[in-house]
Design a protein around this motif. Sequence first.
Motif, PDB file in Angstrom:
ATOM      1  N   THR A 195       3.780  75.136  81.104  1.00 10.24           N
ATOM      2  CA  THR A 195       3.757  76.088  80.382  1.00 10.24           C
ATOM      3  C   THR A 195       4.600  77.480  81.199  1.00 10.24           C
ATOM      4  O   THR A 195       4.354  78.459  80.613  1.00 10.24           O
ATOM      5  CB  THR A 195       2.252  76.708  80.325  1.00 10.24           C
ATOM      6  OG1 THR A 195       1.877  76.857  81.503  1.00 10.24           O
ATOM      7  CG2 THR A 195       1.359  75.585  79.504  1.00 10.24           C
TER       8      THR A 195
ATOM      9  N   ILE B 112       9.237  78.151  76.762  1.00 12.00           N
ATOM     10  CA  ILE B 112       8.295  77.963  75.889  1.00 12.00           C
ATOM     11  C   ILE B 112       8.852  77.565  74.422  1.00 12.00           C
ATOM     12  O   ILE B 112      10.008  77.721  74.400  1.00 12.00           O
ATOM     13  CB  ILE B 112       7.609  79.489  75.443  1.00 12.00           C
ATOM     14  CG1 ILE B 112       8.658  80.361  74.762  1.00 12.00           C
ATOM     15  CG2 ILE B 112       6.737  79.825  76.429  1.00 12.00           C
ATOM     16  CD1 ILE B 112       8.024  81.658  74.464  1.00 12.00           C
TER      17      ILE B 112
ATOM     18  N   LYS C  96       0.321  75.240  71.520  1.00 12.00           N
ATOM     19  CA  LYS C  96      -0.290  74.073  72.020  1.00 12.00           C
ATOM     20  C   LYS C  96      -0.874  73.320  70.784  1.00 12.00           C
ATOM     21  O   LYS C  96      -0.825  72.071  70.774  1.00 12.00           O
ATOM     22  CB  LYS C  96      -1.313  74.388  72.994  1.00 12.00           C
ATOM     23  CG  LYS C  96      -2.107  73.072  73.383  1.00 12.00           C
ATOM     24  CD  LYS C  96      -2.920  73.492  74.808  1.00 12.00           C
ATOM     25  CE  LYS C  96      -4.255  72.567  75.027  1.00 12.00           C
ATOM     26  NZ  LYS C  96      -5.276  72.584  74.177  1.00 12.00           N
TER      27      LYS C  96
ATOM     28  N   LEU D 246      -3.021  72.027  79.689  1.00 14.26           N
ATOM     29  CA  LEU D 246      -2.053  72.980  80.285  1.00 14.26           C
ATOM     30  C   LEU D 246      -1.715  72.942  81.933  1.00 14.26           C
ATOM     31  O   LEU D 246      -2.820  73.012  82.397  1.00 14.26           O
ATOM     32  CB  LEU D 246      -2.416  74.303  79.610  1.00 14.26           C
ATOM     33  CG  LEU D 246      -2.590  74.456  78.105  1.00 14.26           C
ATOM     34  CD1 LEU D 246      -2.938  75.856  77.810  1.00 14.26           C
ATOM     35  CD2 LEU D 246      -1.100  74.195  77.454  1.00 14.26           C
TER      36      LEU D 246
END
Length: 296
Positions: A42, A46, A51, A64
């Motif tokens: 993460t 991006i 998610k 994550l």
Amino acid sequence: MVSLLLTFEMLYLIGLGLGDAKDITVKGLEVVRRCSRVYLETYTSILTVGKEALEEFYGRKLILADREEVEQEADNILKDADISDIGFLVVGDPFGATTHSDLVLRATKLGIPYRVIHNASIMNAVGCCGLQLYKFGETVSIVFWTDTWRPESFFDKVKKNRQNGMHTLCLLDIKVKEQSLENLMKGRKIYEPPRYMSVNQAAQQLMEIVQNQRIRGEEPAITEETLCVGLARVGAEDQKIAAGTLQQMCTVDLGEPLHSLIITGGSIHPLELEMLNLFSVPKNSLESQSIDGLGT
């Protein structure tokens, strides 16, 4: 003779591409759906979706993985990868960041096999602006300046690229799950809101470096009139590209992150220029402007 297909449990590093959930490859999606655990990195980039959208499309839950976990607690990710498949998802291509090479080396030392499933990366997708990929030199990163830390060392690479007639791709800073100095010193797990550097901010810092070099009596590698290209959300449906001077990059509106900036080399091929004219700011063509880098 009967041939047996042997399968081995392993670590999979899977590139997600640059746009949304559907940019994963068919091969990558098949692997994701059979892994026992799937991590989503993460902090290096991006996508344009969150998610939840990925989980819905992939049909499974994602874990994550922030910078701290990947760099300091990689053993947690690699746990049981020798007896079950573990997926590690990376926006763009898995080897767009050195951190992921470190994960591969850790796995190898533990005797865990690995496989990489590649995808599009900003490193090759920048060709969408019309600049030829084989004319790019060394890539640089531009970080957010602070009151006490204003690095300029990357500018030497820009200068070298310009001297060799090569374009420079500038990757712009991303601050995710960062702590303030006060919270860091007090050991408080309180994090600052995410920040993503814009083309405007990068151009303004570059302009200041140019001014600083002039004050020191140095000849800057670029000027306010150097031809640059700003890119935003490359690979997404609302991708945006703007070509103009460094000065213009300070104010051009490219919208939401992620942004990248290209500083062009010493001369521009006519075909490159024709493509850049599709994205020129303001409306008049680049040929009619006095821009450093056009070779006119």
